[in-house]
Design a protein around this motif. Sequence first.
Motif, PDB file in Angstrom:
ATOM      1  N   UNK A 346       0.817  -1.208   0.000  1.00  0.00           N
ATOM      2  CA  UNK A 346       0.000   0.000   0.000  1.00  0.00           C
ATOM      3  C   UNK A 346       0.845   1.249   0.000  1.00  0.00           C
ATOM      4  N   UNK A 347       0.263   2.346   0.456  1.00  0.00           N
ATOM      5  CA  UNK A 347       0.936   3.629   0.440  1.00  0.00           C
ATOM      6  C   UNK A 347       2.141   3.663   1.359  1.00  0.00           C
ATOM      7  N   UNK A 348       3.149   4.420   0.923  1.00  0.00           N
ATOM      8  CA  UNK A 348       4.363   4.566   1.720  1.00  0.00           C
ATOM      9  C   UNK A 348       4.799   6.022   1.673  1.00  0.00           C
ATOM     10  N   UNK A 349       4.906   6.641   2.831  1.00  0.00           N
ATOM     11  CA  UNK A 349       5.399   8.018   2.940  1.00  0.00           C
ATOM     12  C   UNK A 349       6.882   7.934   3.251  1.00  0.00           C
ATOM     13  N   UNK A 372       3.604   7.527  15.224  1.00  0.00           N
ATOM     14  CA  UNK A 372       2.585   6.600  15.734  1.00  0.00           C
ATOM     15  C   UNK A 372       1.450   7.358  16.409  1.00  0.00           C
ATOM     16  N   UNK A 373       1.784   8.424  17.100  1.00  0.00           N
ATOM     17  CA  UNK A 373       0.744   9.232  17.743  1.00  0.00           C
ATOM     18  C   UNK A 373      -0.113   9.944  16.699  1.00  0.00           C
ATOM     19  N   UNK A 374       0.497  10.327  15.578  1.00  0.00           N
ATOM     20  CA  UNK A 374      -0.231  11.025  14.526  1.00  0.00           C
ATOM     21  C   UNK A 374      -1.116  10.076  13.728  1.00  0.00           C
ATOM     22  N   UNK A 375      -0.586   8.899  13.377  1.00  0.00           N
ATOM     23  CA  UNK A 375      -1.335   7.906  12.601  1.00  0.00           C
ATOM     24  C   UNK A 375      -1.130   6.540  13.257  1.00  0.00           C
ATOM     25  N   UNK A 376      -1.972   6.167  14.176  1.00  0.00           N
ATOM     26  CA  UNK A 376      -1.808   4.873  14.848  1.00  0.00           C
ATOM     27  C   UNK A 376      -1.839   3.711  13.847  1.00  0.00           C
ATOM     28  N   UNK A 377      -0.996   2.729  14.092  1.00  0.00           N
ATOM     29  CA  UNK A 377      -0.987   1.523  13.275  1.00  0.00           C
ATOM     30  C   UNK A 377      -0.063   1.571  12.081  1.00  0.00           C
ATOM     31  N   UNK A 378       0.661   2.677  11.883  1.00  0.00           N
ATOM     32  CA  UNK A 378       1.591   2.714  10.756  1.00  0.00           C
ATOM     33  C   UNK A 378       2.706   1.697  10.964  1.00  0.00           C
ATOM     34  N   UNK A 379       3.352   1.321   9.875  1.00  0.00           N
ATOM     35  CA  UNK A 379       4.426   0.333   9.921  1.00  0.00           C
ATOM     36  C   UNK A 379       5.723   1.010   9.481  1.00  0.00           C
ATOM     37  N   UNK A 394      10.987   5.196   5.908  1.00  0.00           N
ATOM     38  CA  UNK A 394       9.772   4.994   5.136  1.00  0.00           C
ATOM     39  C   UNK A 394       8.659   4.449   6.021  1.00  0.00           C
ATOM     40  N   UNK A 395       7.469   4.998   5.819  1.00  0.00           N
ATOM     41  CA  UNK A 395       6.339   4.678   6.692  1.00  0.00           C
ATOM     42  C   UNK A 395       5.224   4.092   5.834  1.00  0.00           C
ATOM     43  N   UNK A 396       4.949   2.805   6.014  1.00  0.00           N
ATOM     44  CA  UNK A 396       3.889   2.146   5.262  1.00  0.00           C
ATOM     45  C   UNK A 396       2.556   2.322   5.977  1.00  0.00           C
ATOM     46  N   UNK A 397       1.502   2.369   5.183  1.00  0.00           N
ATOM     47  CA  UNK A 397       0.166   2.604   5.732  1.00  0.00           C
ATOM     48  C   UNK A 397      -0.257   1.490   6.685  1.00  0.00           C
ATOM     49  N   UNK A 398      -1.137   1.789   7.620  1.00  0.00           N
ATOM     50  CA  UNK A 398      -1.692   0.724   8.459  1.00  0.00           C
ATOM     51  C   UNK A 398      -2.394  -0.327   7.608  1.00  0.00           C
ATOM     52  N   UNK A 399      -2.386  -1.540   8.076  1.00  0.00           N
ATOM     53  CA  UNK A 399      -3.056  -2.622   7.361  1.00  0.00           C
ATOM     54  C   UNK A 399      -4.538  -2.287   7.208  1.00  0.00           C
ATOM     55  N   UNK A 400      -5.036  -2.373   5.978  1.00  0.00           N
ATOM     56  CA  UNK A 400      -6.443  -2.117   5.718  1.00  0.00           C
ATOM     57  C   UNK A 400      -6.811  -0.662   5.553  1.00  0.00           C
ATOM     58  N   UNK A 401      -5.853   0.241   5.679  1.00  0.00           N
ATOM     59  CA  UNK A 401      -6.150   1.672   5.556  1.00  0.00           C
ATOM     60  C   UNK A 401      -6.393   2.051   4.103  1.00  0.00           C
ATOM     61  N   UNK A 402      -7.039   3.186   3.902  1.00  0.00           N
ATOM     62  CA  UNK A 402      -7.261   3.706   2.560  1.00  0.00           C
ATOM     63  C   UNK A 402      -5.972   4.353   2.052  1.00  0.00           C
ATOM     64  N   UNK A 403      -5.456   3.861   0.936  1.00  0.00           N
ATOM     65  CA  UNK A 403      -4.163   4.321   0.438  1.00  0.00           C
ATOM     66  C   UNK A 403      -4.181   5.814   0.110  1.00  0.00           C
ATOM     67  N   UNK A 404      -5.193   6.259  -0.592  1.00  0.00           N
ATOM     68  CA  UNK A 404      -5.252   7.664  -0.992  1.00  0.00           C
ATOM     69  C   UNK A 404      -5.325   8.580   0.222  1.00  0.00           C
ATOM     70  N   UNK A 405      -6.125   8.201   1.196  1.00  0.00           N
ATOM     71  CA  UNK A 405      -6.244   9.031   2.402  1.00  0.00           C
ATOM     72  C   UNK A 405      -4.922   9.075   3.162  1.00  0.00           C
TER      73      UNK A 405
END
Length: 474
Positions: A346-349, A372-379, A394-405
């Motif tokens: 998924x998305x990666x910042x 983690x405090x800003x976006x809980x569940x990031x990898x 690099x910060x991957x989106x949480x599992x199941x999160x909306x990639x675009x969001x």
Amino acid sequence: MVMVSPLSEGLARQFAAIVGQGNALTRQGDIAPYLTEYRDLYHGLSNLVLRPDSVDEVAAIMRLASKTKTPVVPQGGNTGLVGGQTPDLSGAAIILSLSRMNRFRDVDSVGNTMVVEAGVVLQTIQQTADRIDRLFPLSLGSEGSCQIGGNLSSNAGGTAVLAYGNTRELCLGLEVVLPTGEVMHGLKRLRKDNTGYDLRDLFIGAEGTLGVITAAVMKLFPKPRGRSVAFIGTQTTESALALLARAKAAGTLTGFELIARIGMEFAVRHIEGARDPLSAQHHWYVLAEFSSGRSDEDAHAAMEHFLTDALETGEADDAVIAASGAQADAFWHLRENLSWAQKPEGGSIKHDIAVPVASIPAFLAEANRAVEALIPGVRFCTFGHMGDGNLHYNISQPVGADKAAFLARWHEVNALVHDIVGNFDGSISAEHGIGQLKRDELLRFKDPVALDLMRRIKQQFDPAGIMNPGKLLS
């Protein structure tokens, strides 16, 4: 900002006449690959791609561009990651592709130099050096397609900076076409030349905003006679830091890469043929390489001595030494494909940052807590060149999160992480450059006096503002 008009058909024909119709791309289907970049973050418009074959053609193009105030975007292999090679949406800019300027003008095995044109692919330089029993150490994941002109314009780093320095340290001289069409002939193959300002360094890392690099003198090195590569498991970044200090004292350390556990999981999951080199899981991994001027046996002896001590002290929990060159290459293949392995997740910042080496553990702890405090569940898929303080945070989106969001928060996350980088007196761009992606962030972190000097230099070299507009400086 200088106002520009869309490129007219008549002017396009004048430019095309310089390189010949066969080397002037005007069909949008042919132009399309030049209009976006690897991450698909930036898209531009242009009605003309010019593919010159010589410095004289580049000079003629720049003379006409200067006379007509036509913006020019130099482009190499189009592998940059910050949008520095992508035109804007005005459609006014010409894309200047250096890919046809791909000749070796000189190869000197005695002086350990080669003179190469800007369009030579990095891997071709490596292979040519190897054929004369020399080493060109610059090594990047994109080395099969990136070109040396782009490497110089972005001051590329890579996996060998620890031992050999980045691209700036590998260059002795440059040939550059200025925005006026004048040519700076600076292809001296000298290690010592104290004859005034080192103008070469103005163009290296300038991202095509001051002129067009058309050729360069690059350094070669004696080819190592042996190497030893190991994968090491460890529990903390503090222990990885201790491993780095021990490795530096143990032998000629030419690589030291840090990889988070989740990066290993992504790699095994998505890279064909990849497997975890170690039987047990570890929080962190280190990929270390020793080189020797004598033999593989000498390099292996240094590696074994280093690992024996590291295992006894508990700095390393487990390790495996590559038993062959093929296995060593497989270890590096895993590391070099970590960015690609994130895509299916998924998305990666992404962040290309550097902090003082000793500050890496503290930086990671603080940055992880804040994100983690800003976006809980990031990898957190952190990896990179620990030996020189450069991490790809690099910060991957949480599992199941909306990639675009998730990706919509890119700049918000960047700002948070960069603030922490700044607190550690680090850099927001260690090896990828500024381009479009970090242009506004540069205003926040660059020393104001230094930023003003950069603007004055830009104004002096390019008063019409035609060289790669909208990049690096706003």
